[in-house]
Write a protein that holds these residues in place. Structure first.
Motif, PDB file in Angstrom:
ATOM      1  N   ARG A 203       0.822  -1.280  -0.073  1.00 20.64           N
ATOM      2  CA  ARG A 203       0.097   0.003   0.044  1.00 20.64           C
ATOM      3  C   ARG A 203       0.760   1.247   0.228  1.00 20.64           C
ATOM      4  O   ARG A 203       0.257   2.312   0.326  1.00 20.64           O
ATOM      5  N   VAL A 205       3.300   4.504  -1.484  1.00 15.56           N
ATOM      6  CA  VAL A 205       3.174   5.209  -2.633  1.00 15.56           C
ATOM      7  C   VAL A 205       4.650   5.758  -2.818  1.00 15.56           C
ATOM      8  O   VAL A 205       4.881   6.736  -1.716  1.00 15.56           O
ATOM      9  N   ARG A 226       0.643   0.379  -9.698  1.00 11.47           N
ATOM     10  CA  ARG A 226       0.170   1.610 -10.693  1.00 11.47           C
ATOM     11  C   ARG A 226       1.440   2.491 -10.876  1.00 11.47           C
ATOM     12  O   ARG A 226       2.049   2.965  -9.842  1.00 11.47           O
ATOM     13  N   ASP A 229      -0.651   6.238 -13.107  1.00 11.03           N
ATOM     14  CA  ASP A 229      -2.193   6.250 -12.992  1.00 11.03           C
ATOM     15  C   ASP A 229      -2.521   4.821 -13.903  1.00 11.03           C
ATOM     16  O   ASP A 229      -3.701   4.813 -14.530  1.00 11.03           O
ATOM     17  N   LEU A 231      -2.573   0.864 -14.201  1.00  7.13           N
ATOM     18  CA  LEU A 231      -2.390  -0.558 -13.481  1.00  7.13           C
ATOM     19  C   LEU A 231      -1.600  -1.478 -14.230  1.00  7.13           C
ATOM     20  O   LEU A 231      -2.036  -1.872 -15.318  1.00  7.13           O
ATOM     21  N   VAL A 250       2.780   2.960  -7.169  1.00  5.50           N
ATOM     22  CA  VAL A 250       1.918   2.640  -5.906  1.00  5.50           C
ATOM     23  C   VAL A 250       1.547   1.250  -6.033  1.00  5.50           C
ATOM     24  O   VAL A 250       1.025   0.483  -7.065  1.00  5.50           O
ATOM     25  N   ASN A 251       1.992   0.695  -4.767  1.00  2.88           N
ATOM     26  CA  ASN A 251       1.631  -0.718  -4.451  1.00  2.88           C
ATOM     27  C   ASN A 251       0.092  -1.052  -4.218  1.00  2.88           C
ATOM     28  O   ASN A 251      -0.429  -0.369  -3.103  1.00  2.88           O
ATOM     29  N   GLU A 252      -0.570  -1.737  -5.100  1.00  2.00           N
ATOM     30  CA  GLU A 252      -2.009  -1.750  -4.814  1.00  2.00           C
ATOM     31  C   GLU A 252      -2.441  -2.978  -4.096  1.00  2.00           C
ATOM     32  O   GLU A 252      -3.684  -2.957  -3.657  1.00  2.00           O
ATOM     33  N   SER A 253      -1.500  -3.636  -3.479  1.00  2.00           N
ATOM     34  CA  SER A 253      -1.724  -4.923  -2.740  1.00  2.00           C
ATOM     35  C   SER A 253      -1.246  -4.985  -1.207  1.00  2.00           C
ATOM     36  O   SER A 253      -0.773  -3.761  -0.955  1.00  2.00           O
TER      37      SER A 253
END
Length: 333
Positions: A203, A205, A226, A229, A231, A250-253
């Protein structure tokens, strides 16, 4: 590792389909991988994202193979007999496992996780790559860099470098070529380049300052990331057009995400890539293949390897034409 393919896939243009892209966000294309067998009875496969029909290079980076985690008990691991190279540098980068490298310069080295092994095969070199008996899981990337015209016949060379990990807020960075996050690699390149492993915490940034003259490629090894912007999922490679002086990852996991960031000034020369050779014309490739098959001194001998050299494939029945990247898009207004 060779570069013989009939059906490379296309790219998708992220800015056309990603509703989250801001008008001033860097332009991004996503290159999807294709499975390519290295050969052999159990055929270890790699995921190749560069070159593709729509994109030949990112900077001078001209070849991106991503493999593993590979259970060597099932596949047999990597076993590539002595084979030649011209007109390029090879970059080996591992996440796990160990590979024994031998080359015709006389180098004998072990490629290990977090350690750069860079081999220059300008006019001609040969080498072997074999995963060791200590390896249970093989996982990493094999990258090529095209040499510019003035240096494409450079002398054989081999360099090893172990970058110290750099901690930034929310990530760990290992810079193996160029400079990033305040760290600089001492390894020589023939064009301005960037190569770095970036592991992003869950999570997190991560804003990164980058060279706006560079185009960049972000390969996702693990996780969902991401960038600008857009993915990206594991094994995808984002191409970021020149002009951006900052990139945000950005780690979305909820698990760490591991990536490799590549970059360089646009390489505006046309090149011919076939098998393990880079030249400027069909005739360059024919000459290199003939000299390899004739065991010419051009490529030398790999001492200490127990086995035969790799035979060159037959030349295609058509003239190999030079390739370059598509024309650059104008910046979005």
């Amino acid at each position: 590792m060779s570069n013989v393919e009939a059906e490379p896939v296309e790219i998708r243009c992220a800015e056309q389909g990603d509703e989250r892209s801001a008008p001033d966000a860097p332009q991004v294309d996503v290159l999807s991988p294709r499975e390519v067998p290295l050969g052999g009875p159990r055929a270890m496969s790699v995921r190749r994202t560069l070159p593709q029909r729509a994109r030949t290079l990112i900077g001078a980076w001209c070849f991106v193979d991503h493999y593993g985690p590979d259970d060597v008990a099932r596949t047999g691991g990597m076993h590539v007999p002595p084979h030649p190279h011209t007109g390029l540098q090879t970059v080996s980068w591992l996440f796990s496992g160990e590979i024994e490298h031998r080359d015709s310069l006389g180098s004998h080295a072990f490629v290990r996780p977090g350690e750069l092994n860079l081999m220059t095969g300008g006019y001609g070199i040969s080498h072997s790559e074999v995963s060791t008996a200590r390896t249970t899981v093989l996982h990493g990337a094999q990258l090529w860099v095209a040499l510019p015209e003035g240096h494409r016949d450079a002398a054989r060379d081999f360099e090893r470098y172990v970058p110290e990990p750099v901690r930034i807020d929310g990530a760990q960075v290992r810079v193996f070529l160029g400079s990033l996050a305040g760290d600089v690699s001492p390894v020589r390149t023939f064009t301005p380049l960037l190569g770095a492993e970036i592991t992003v915490e869950p999570r997190a940034v991560i804003p990164l300052t980058v060279d706006a003259a560079f185009e960049h490629g972000l390969l996702v090894d693990a996780g969902v990331v991401r960038v600008a912007d857009t993915l990206l999922h594991a094994a995808e490679l984002a191409y970021v057009h020149p002009g951006a002086d900052a990139l945000t990852l950005v780690n979305e996991s909820d698990v760490p995400a591991r990536t490799i960031l590549l970059g360089g000034v646009p390489f505006d020369e046309e090149i011919v890539m076939w098998w393990n050779f880079i030249g400027r014309s069909h005739e360059d490739i024919v000459r290199a293949r003939d000299e390899w098959e004739a065991a010419s001194d051009r490529f030398g001998v790999v001492a200490g390897y127990a086995g035969d050299r790799l035979a060159a494939p037959a030349m295609p029945k058509v003239t190999i034409t030079p390739r370059r990247n598509p024309p650059r898009r104008p910046p979005r207004i």
